[in-house]
Design a protein around this motif. Structure first.
Motif, PDB file in Angstrom:
ATOM      1  N   TYR A 135       0.864  -1.191   0.000  1.00 21.19           N
ATOM      2  CA  TYR A 135       0.000   0.000   0.000  1.00 21.19           C
ATOM      3  C   TYR A 135       0.889   1.225   0.000  1.00 21.19           C
ATOM      4  O   TYR A 135       1.887   1.280   0.712  1.00 21.19           O
ATOM      5  CB  TYR A 135      -0.890   0.025   1.245  1.00 21.19           C
ATOM      6  CG  TYR A 135      -1.697   1.300   1.389  1.00 21.19           C
ATOM      7  CD1 TYR A 135      -2.997   1.394   0.887  1.00 21.19           C
ATOM      8  CD2 TYR A 135      -1.157   2.416   2.024  1.00 21.19           C
ATOM      9  CE1 TYR A 135      -3.736   2.561   1.006  1.00 21.19           C
ATOM     10  CE2 TYR A 135      -1.895   3.589   2.152  1.00 21.19           C
ATOM     11  CZ  TYR A 135      -3.180   3.659   1.637  1.00 21.19           C
ATOM     12  OH  TYR A 135      -3.902   4.830   1.758  1.00 21.19           O
ATOM     13  N   LYS A 136       0.538   2.214  -0.831  1.00 17.45           N
ATOM     14  CA  LYS A 136       1.207   3.502  -0.755  1.00 17.45           C
ATOM     15  C   LYS A 136       0.241   4.585  -1.188  1.00 17.45           C
ATOM     16  O   LYS A 136      -0.661   4.341  -2.005  1.00 17.45           O
ATOM     17  CB  LYS A 136       2.473   3.538  -1.601  1.00 17.45           C
ATOM     18  CG  LYS A 136       2.278   3.421  -3.103  1.00 17.45           C
ATOM     19  CD  LYS A 136       3.629   3.513  -3.819  1.00 17.45           C
ATOM     20  CE  LYS A 136       3.472   3.322  -5.331  1.00 17.45           C
ATOM     21  NZ  LYS A 136       4.777   3.403  -6.028  1.00 17.45           N
ATOM     22  N   ASN A 137       0.408   5.757  -0.593  1.00 20.52           N
ATOM     23  CA  ASN A 137      -0.487   6.852  -0.913  1.00 20.52           C
ATOM     24  C   ASN A 137       0.183   8.166  -0.552  1.00 20.52           C
ATOM     25  O   ASN A 137       1.055   8.214   0.328  1.00 20.52           O
ATOM     26  CB  ASN A 137      -1.804   6.707  -0.144  1.00 20.52           C
ATOM     27  CG  ASN A 137      -2.951   7.403  -0.843  1.00 20.52           C
ATOM     28  OD1 ASN A 137      -2.761   8.210  -1.743  1.00 20.52           O
ATOM     29  ND2 ASN A 137      -4.165   7.076  -0.414  1.00 20.52           N
ATOM     30  N   TYR A 138      -0.210   9.212  -1.249  1.00 16.74           N
ATOM     31  CA  TYR A 138       0.303  10.555  -0.997  1.00 16.74           C
ATOM     32  C   TYR A 138      -0.902  11.451  -0.770  1.00 16.74           C
ATOM     33  O   TYR A 138      -1.755  11.596  -1.652  1.00 16.74           O
ATOM     34  CB  TYR A 138       1.138  11.045  -2.187  1.00 16.74           C
ATOM     35  CG  TYR A 138       2.175  10.035  -2.618  1.00 16.74           C
ATOM     36  CD1 TYR A 138       3.358   9.881  -1.903  1.00 16.74           C
ATOM     37  CD2 TYR A 138       1.943   9.194  -3.721  1.00 16.74           C
ATOM     38  CE1 TYR A 138       4.298   8.930  -2.281  1.00 16.74           C
ATOM     39  CE2 TYR A 138       2.874   8.248  -4.097  1.00 16.74           C
ATOM     40  CZ  TYR A 138       4.048   8.121  -3.375  1.00 16.74           C
ATOM     41  OH  TYR A 138       4.984   7.185  -3.735  1.00 16.74           O
ATOM     42  N   ILE A 139      -0.979  12.039   0.410  1.00 16.40           N
ATOM     43  CA  ILE A 139      -2.177  12.753   0.832  1.00 16.40           C
ATOM     44  C   ILE A 139      -1.799  14.141   1.339  1.00 16.40           C
ATOM     45  O   ILE A 139      -0.803  14.313   2.054  1.00 16.40           O
ATOM     46  CB  ILE A 139      -2.917  11.978   1.940  1.00 16.40           C
ATOM     47  CG1 ILE A 139      -3.357  10.603   1.414  1.00 16.40           C
ATOM     48  CG2 ILE A 139      -4.128  12.749   2.441  1.00 16.40           C
ATOM     49  CD1 ILE A 139      -3.962   9.700   2.470  1.00 16.40           C
ATOM     50  N   GLY A 140      -2.596  15.132   0.983  1.00 16.75           N
ATOM     51  CA  GLY A 140      -2.400  16.475   1.518  1.00 16.75           C
ATOM     52  C   GLY A 140      -1.415  17.308   0.726  1.00 16.75           C
ATOM     53  O   GLY A 140      -1.093  17.011  -0.419  1.00 16.75           O
ATOM     54  N   LYS A 141      -0.905  18.357   1.380  1.00 13.51           N
ATOM     55  CA  LYS A 141      -0.087  19.359   0.715  1.00 13.51           C
ATOM     56  C   LYS A 141       1.371  19.311   1.183  1.00 13.51           C
ATOM     57  O   LYS A 141       1.661  19.201   2.366  1.00 13.51           O
ATOM     58  CB  LYS A 141      -0.649  20.756   0.980  1.00 13.51           C
ATOM     59  CG  LYS A 141      -2.094  20.949   0.542  1.00 13.51           C
ATOM     60  CD  LYS A 141      -2.267  20.764  -0.952  1.00 13.51           C
ATOM     61  CE  LYS A 141      -3.718  20.952  -1.377  1.00 13.51           C
ATOM     62  NZ  LYS A 141      -3.899  20.756  -2.833  1.00 13.51           N
ATOM     63  N   ALA A 142       2.269  19.420   0.197  1.00 14.86           N
ATOM     64  CA  ALA A 142       3.691  19.567   0.510  1.00 14.86           C
ATOM     65  C   ALA A 142       4.010  21.019   0.850  1.00 14.86           C
ATOM     66  O   ALA A 142       4.948  21.317   1.572  1.00 14.86           O
ATOM     67  CB  ALA A 142       4.537  19.111  -0.677  1.00 14.86           C
ATOM     68  N   ASN A 143       3.214  21.931   0.303  1.00 12.51           N
ATOM     69  CA  ASN A 143       3.391  23.355   0.575  1.00 12.51           C
ATOM     70  C   ASN A 143       2.019  24.017   0.561  1.00 12.51           C
ATOM     71  O   ASN A 143       1.326  24.008  -0.477  1.00 12.51           O
ATOM     72  CB  ASN A 143       4.314  23.980  -0.483  1.00 12.51           C
ATOM     73  CG  ASN A 143       4.641  25.424  -0.179  1.00 12.51           C
ATOM     74  OD1 ASN A 143       3.781  26.298  -0.190  1.00 12.51           O
ATOM     75  ND2 ASN A 143       5.919  25.680   0.071  1.00 12.51           N
ATOM     76  N   LEU A 144       1.623  24.569   1.704  1.00  8.33           N
ATOM     77  CA  LEU A 144       0.303  25.180   1.810  1.00  8.33           C
ATOM     78  C   LEU A 144       0.241  26.524   1.101  1.00  8.33           C
ATOM     79  O   LEU A 144      -0.784  26.884   0.526  1.00  8.33           O
ATOM     80  CB  LEU A 144      -0.071  25.354   3.286  1.00  8.33           C
ATOM     81  CG  LEU A 144      -0.208  24.068   4.107  1.00  8.33           C
ATOM     82  CD1 LEU A 144      -0.571  24.404   5.543  1.00  8.33           C
ATOM     83  CD2 LEU A 144      -1.247  23.136   3.502  1.00  8.33           C
ATOM     84  N   GLU A 145       1.336  27.256   1.147  1.00  4.35           N
ATOM     85  CA  GLU A 145       1.354  28.595   0.570  1.00  4.35           C
ATOM     86  C   GLU A 145       1.106  28.575  -0.932  1.00  4.35           C
ATOM     87  O   GLU A 145       0.386  29.419  -1.481  1.00  4.35           O
ATOM     88  CB  GLU A 145       2.691  29.266   0.869  1.00  4.35           C
ATOM     89  CG  GLU A 145       2.781  30.705   0.414  1.00  4.35           C
ATOM     90  CD  GLU A 145       4.068  31.382   0.862  1.00  4.35           C
ATOM     91  OE1 GLU A 145       4.215  32.587   0.600  1.00  4.35           O
ATOM     92  OE2 GLU A 145       4.929  30.695   1.464  1.00  4.35           O
ATOM     93  N   TYR A 146       1.694  27.587  -1.621  1.00  2.87           N
ATOM     94  CA  TYR A 146       1.556  27.485  -3.069  1.00  2.87           C
ATOM     95  C   TYR A 146       0.628  26.349  -3.495  1.00  2.87           C
ATOM     96  O   TYR A 146       0.545  26.023  -4.683  1.00  2.87           O
ATOM     97  CB  TYR A 146       2.935  27.304  -3.707  1.00  2.87           C
ATOM     98  CG  TYR A 146       3.812  28.512  -3.534  1.00  2.87           C
ATOM     99  CD1 TYR A 146       3.622  29.657  -4.313  1.00  2.87           C
ATOM    100  CD2 TYR A 146       4.827  28.520  -2.583  1.00  2.87           C
ATOM    101  CE1 TYR A 146       4.432  30.776  -4.142  1.00  2.87           C
ATOM    102  CE2 TYR A 146       5.638  29.633  -2.410  1.00  2.87           C
ATOM    103  CZ  TYR A 146       5.433  30.759  -3.195  1.00  2.87           C
ATOM    104  OH  TYR A 146       6.234  31.857  -3.034  1.00  2.87           O
ATOM    105  N   ASN A 147      -0.041  25.739  -2.515  1.00  2.00           N
ATOM    106  CA  ASN A 147      -1.034  24.695  -2.800  1.00  2.00           C
ATOM    107  C   ASN A 147      -0.434  23.541  -3.603  1.00  2.00           C
ATOM    108  O   ASN A 147      -1.018  23.040  -4.563  1.00  2.00           O
ATOM    109  CB  ASN A 147      -2.233  25.286  -3.545  1.00  2.00           C
ATOM    110  CG  ASN A 147      -3.441  24.367  -3.505  1.00  2.00           C
ATOM    111  OD1 ASN A 147      -3.667  23.667  -2.512  1.00  2.00           O
ATOM    112  ND2 ASN A 147      -4.219  24.361  -4.572  1.00  2.00           N
TER     113      ASN A 147
END
Length: 202
Positions: free
Chosen positions: A61-73
């Motif tokens: 299982y692998k997944n990428y969730i959310g933001k790496a940088n909130l400022e630039y979305n």
């Protein structure tokens, strides 16, 4: 510019009761895990995470969730970089014991066998003392992103905290020296020493 720091989320699941396909989870269990992870991320307000579940050296299982940088979305992807911080200490310890298994070092070896620039007071310390935090060495924790040369000079000037083996006291210096020993023996950078790790499959 304000930098949003990612948090690496490491989750351990008990998988013995899960039915696996050859290299992946069933779709229903995959969805169940994803829902759970998203709930945890929301509850503790983690900006983004990269998650993997590994069984028998296979990524199931692998997944990428959310933001790496909130400022630039910017979303988290398989190319996102995370600051590992103290998680790297686990890899250091594993690396040391791999070298022990390969008979390249012994836990009873004095660290002065591998590191030749040590203060005299440090030379009787053994690898096992670094691993058990019974070295009595001064801590590097007050250093704030200096070069290794400056950090080395500063910590070498500090006094021993207690006689070696007298008691245990956690500090960063022990892992720094273990890291240096790994680099010395493998004649390689720390990251390249793990180039065959299962993490490369993620």
């Amino acid at each position: 510019m304000k930098t949003i720091q990612n948090i690496l989320l490491v989750m351990c699941f008990i998988l013995s009761s899960v039915s696996f396909c050859q290299s992946q989870l069933s779709n229903s269990r995959n969805d169940e895990i994803t829902a759970f992870i998203k709930k945890v991320i929301k509850d503790i307000e983690i900006p983004g995470a990269a998650i993997a579940i590994i069984k028998d050296n296979n990524v199931v299982y692998k997944n990428y969730i959310g933001k790496a940088n909130l400022e630039y979305n910017i979303p988290v992807t398989d190319s996102s970089l995370f600051r590992l911080h103290s998680l790297s200490k686990v890899f250091v310890s594993v690396g040391v014991f791999q070298l022990v298994e390969q008979n390249k070092i012994s836990l009873e070896d004095k660290i002065s066998m591998y590191l030749f620039d040590l203060p005299n007071e440090w030379k009787a310390i053994k690898i096992k003392n670094l691993l058990s935090h019974s070295s009595g060495l001064p801590d590097m924790k007050e250093e704030t992103n200096p070069s290794e040369e400056i950090a080395t000079k500063n910590v070498y000037s500090k006094p021993i905290q207690f006689p070696v083996g007298e008691r245990a006291s956690y500090n960063q210096t022990n892992f720094w020296l273990l890291n240096r020993i790994i680099r010395k023996i493998t004649n390689n950078s720390f990251s390249k020493s793990y180039n065959k790790s299962v993490w490369r499959k993620i």
